[in-house]
Every structure is written in C-alpha cells, then in structure tokens.
Design an enzyme around this catalytic site. Sequence first.
Site, PDB file in Angstrom:
ATOM      1  N   ASP A   4      67.806 115.954   3.309  1.00 38.61           N
ATOM      2  CA  ASP A   4      66.662 116.829   3.528  1.00 38.61           C
ATOM      3  C   ASP A   4      66.081 116.586   4.915  1.00 38.61           C
ATOM      4  O   ASP A   4      64.967 116.064   5.076  1.00 38.61           O
ATOM      5  CB  ASP A   4      65.605 116.599   2.448  1.00 38.61           C
ATOM      6  CG  ASP A   4      66.115 116.940   1.056  1.00 38.61           C
ATOM      7  OD1 ASP A   4      66.967 117.842   0.938  1.00 38.61           O
ATOM      8  OD2 ASP A   4      65.667 116.300   0.086  1.00 38.61           O
ATOM      9  N   LYS A  26      74.511 115.810  -0.190  1.00 36.75           N
ATOM     10  CA  LYS A  26      74.139 117.192  -0.476  1.00 36.75           C
ATOM     11  C   LYS A  26      73.529 117.839   0.770  1.00 36.75           C
ATOM     12  O   LYS A  26      72.553 117.346   1.324  1.00 36.75           O
ATOM     13  CB  LYS A  26      73.132 117.252  -1.628  1.00 36.75           C
ATOM     14  CG  LYS A  26      72.730 118.677  -2.000  1.00 36.75           C
ATOM     15  CD  LYS A  26      71.847 118.709  -3.235  1.00 36.75           C
ATOM     16  CE  LYS A  26      70.397 118.427  -2.929  1.00 36.75           C
ATOM     17  NZ  LYS A  26      69.725 119.565  -2.245  1.00 36.75           N
ATOM     18  N   ASP A  53      74.561 122.840  -1.533  1.00 41.24           N
ATOM     19  CA  ASP A  53      73.592 123.351  -2.500  1.00 41.24           C
ATOM     20  C   ASP A  53      73.016 124.674  -2.006  1.00 41.24           C
ATOM     21  O   ASP A  53      71.880 124.738  -1.537  1.00 41.24           O
ATOM     22  CB  ASP A  53      72.494 122.304  -2.705  1.00 41.24           C
ATOM     23  CG  ASP A  53      71.581 122.644  -3.871  1.00 41.24           C
ATOM     24  OD1 ASP A  53      71.971 123.473  -4.709  1.00 41.24           O
ATOM     25  OD2 ASP A  53      70.481 122.062  -3.935  1.00 41.24           O
ATOM     26  N   LEU A  54      73.795 125.742  -2.164  1.00 46.36           N
ATOM     27  CA  LEU A  54      73.369 127.053  -1.693  1.00 46.36           C
ATOM     28  C   LEU A  54      72.585 127.836  -2.741  1.00 46.36           C
ATOM     29  O   LEU A  54      71.904 128.798  -2.412  1.00 46.36           O
ATOM     30  CB  LEU A  54      74.588 127.881  -1.268  1.00 46.36           C
ATOM     31  CG  LEU A  54      75.317 127.437  -0.013  1.00 46.36           C
ATOM     32  CD1 LEU A  54      76.409 128.439   0.333  1.00 46.36           C
ATOM     33  CD2 LEU A  54      74.367 127.277   1.162  1.00 46.36           C
ATOM     34  N   LYS A  55      72.724 127.469  -4.009  1.00 48.85           N
ATOM     35  CA  LYS A  55      72.056 128.192  -5.095  1.00 48.85           C
ATOM     36  C   LYS A  55      72.332 129.693  -4.999  1.00 48.85           C
ATOM     37  O   LYS A  55      71.417 130.532  -5.031  1.00 48.85           O
ATOM     38  CB  LYS A  55      70.552 127.916  -5.080  1.00 48.85           C
ATOM     39  CG  LYS A  55      70.173 126.445  -5.196  1.00 48.85           C
ATOM     40  CD  LYS A  55      68.665 126.257  -5.129  1.00 48.85           C
ATOM     41  CE  LYS A  55      68.264 124.788  -5.272  1.00 48.85           C
ATOM     42  NZ  LYS A  55      68.613 123.991  -4.069  1.00 48.85           N
ATOM     43  N   HIS A  57      72.955 133.438  -5.574  1.00 51.28           N
ATOM     44  CA  HIS A  57      72.481 134.382  -6.596  1.00 51.28           C
ATOM     45  C   HIS A  57      72.528 135.767  -5.971  1.00 51.28           C
ATOM     46  O   HIS A  57      71.577 136.216  -5.340  1.00 51.28           O
ATOM     47  CB  HIS A  57      71.062 134.008  -7.026  1.00 51.28           C
ATOM     48  CG  HIS A  57      70.565 134.789  -8.208  1.00 51.28           C
ATOM     49  ND1 HIS A  57      69.416 134.453  -8.874  1.00 51.28           N
ATOM     50  CD2 HIS A  57      71.068 135.874  -8.848  1.00 51.28           C
ATOM     51  CE1 HIS A  57      69.229 135.299  -9.873  1.00 51.28           C
ATOM     52  NE2 HIS A  57      70.214 136.179  -9.863  1.00 51.28           N
ATOM     53  N   GLN A 181      57.791 118.166  -7.380  1.00 53.05           N
ATOM     54  CA  GLN A 181      58.646 118.202  -8.562  1.00 53.05           C
ATOM     55  C   GLN A 181      57.785 118.063  -9.826  1.00 53.05           C
ATOM     56  O   GLN A 181      56.770 117.381  -9.816  1.00 53.05           O
ATOM     57  CB  GLN A 181      59.657 117.049  -8.523  1.00 53.05           C
ATOM     58  CG  GLN A 181      60.467 116.969  -7.242  1.00 53.05           C
ATOM     59  CD  GLN A 181      61.535 118.036  -7.159  1.00 53.05           C
ATOM     60  OE1 GLN A 181      62.021 118.520  -8.166  1.00 53.05           O
ATOM     61  NE2 GLN A 181      61.912 118.397  -5.953  1.00 53.05           N
TER      62      GLN A 181
END
Length: 230
Positions: A4, A26, A53-55, A57, A181
């Site tokens: 990150d 990641k 980690d493209l997620k 959709h 979170q």
Amino acid sequence: MALDVFTLNEMKDIVESIKSEVNIYKIGLQLLTSEGPEAIRYLKSHGKTVFLDLKLHEISSSVSSAIKSAGRHGVDMITVHASGGQKMMESAVEAASEFPRMKVLALTVVTGLNDQDLIDIGFSRKSQDQVIRLAQIAQRSGCHGVVASPQETEALRALLGKDMIMVTPGIRPEGGDIQDQYRIGTPAHAINSGASYIIVGRPIVQADNPEKAAKEINRQIYLVVTDIYK
C-alpha cells in the site's frame, strides 16, 4: 503482504526490508495506478509471487481481456468481484486457463463494509449471509478461491471444503488500529479459522521497523500452525 504505497522506490524499500520474511506481494489499485506494470515486473524479476488485487467488476469481455493482460505479466493471483455474477466469473476463469499458474479469486464483501452499509446499498442480507451466497456462486463458477474477512472464514471453510483457496484481508495484530476496516481479525484467528493466506498491509508498511513487524506476524502464524499439526 499488501504493498500500500505510491512509488516504486517505496515498494522496493519495503520488499528489500522484509524479503526474508515475505514471498507473496499484493499490488492493489494504489500502486498500479501510480506506477503501472513496472511494479509487477520488479517483483517477478526478484522471484516473488504477485497477487494483483484489481477487484474486476465489468462485462465479461472486459474482464477476460484484463485477466489475459495480467497473465502476460506473470501475475499469479488476481481478484474479481463475485457480485459481477456467474457468467463474468466463468469468463475470468476461462481467460486465466491460458496461464497455468494463475488463480482467480472472487472477492465477496470488502472488509470496509458492515451490516448497515449493506442495508444502505440495498442488500437485505447481513454481511456473513451475503459473503456465503457470493462464495457459493464463485465456487460454482470455477473460481480457485475467495476473499473474505476473518469473521466469515470458519463458516466458508466448512462450506466450501479444503481445496478452495481462502484469502483473508482485514488482518490487524492484537491491539492494532482498525483504521477503515470493520470486519477484522488477528493473524492467529484467521489461520485458526481456515485461511490459506492472510493479507497484511499497513501494520507492516507503516511500522517503524517493517522487518520486525513482519517477523512478529510470522511468529504468530508459526505458533498456530505448529499447534494445528501437533
């Protein structure tokens, strides 16, 4: 380990500092949109496993094309949103089949959402019920694994069986700041519940001593695994 950060130099510093502790990294939207595929190339050149980690959709054709592009860069794992539906996930799995090492993981419900958030969006189910429903669709679609919070891991492992990869974000060391979170758990809790992999980002990236932080998390995992296999 979730990278990150914004720049390649930051990424390289982190990877160098924890290289003896972590082999899977990641790359999320933050780093990818900042530095592009160069981040993937760097990690692969150093023999690391890359979790992109493209997620994803989108319509099936767009998702398939993105999967193939990632595969050509040597990506080992990639995420799609389970809420994209069975046809989209099936297309993702088919596209990934060109790359024998690549695993398609279906994201269920992000750890930054709680039950009230889901109601506000328009879902009638609580988070765990929604996670289970989406995970079942992902399994029917042929996905290699799912991404879910530590709070759902135990139920999912019992439901999906031992062969399904289970990746668990929302990991916070005991007493750590939860930040943005909601559905979180400790490394020990996640592994005990059946997680295949845990995702840890800011507790390491933002630590004064990232190597020490990574060592401590690995120590906690080792104790749990040792106890399981006694």
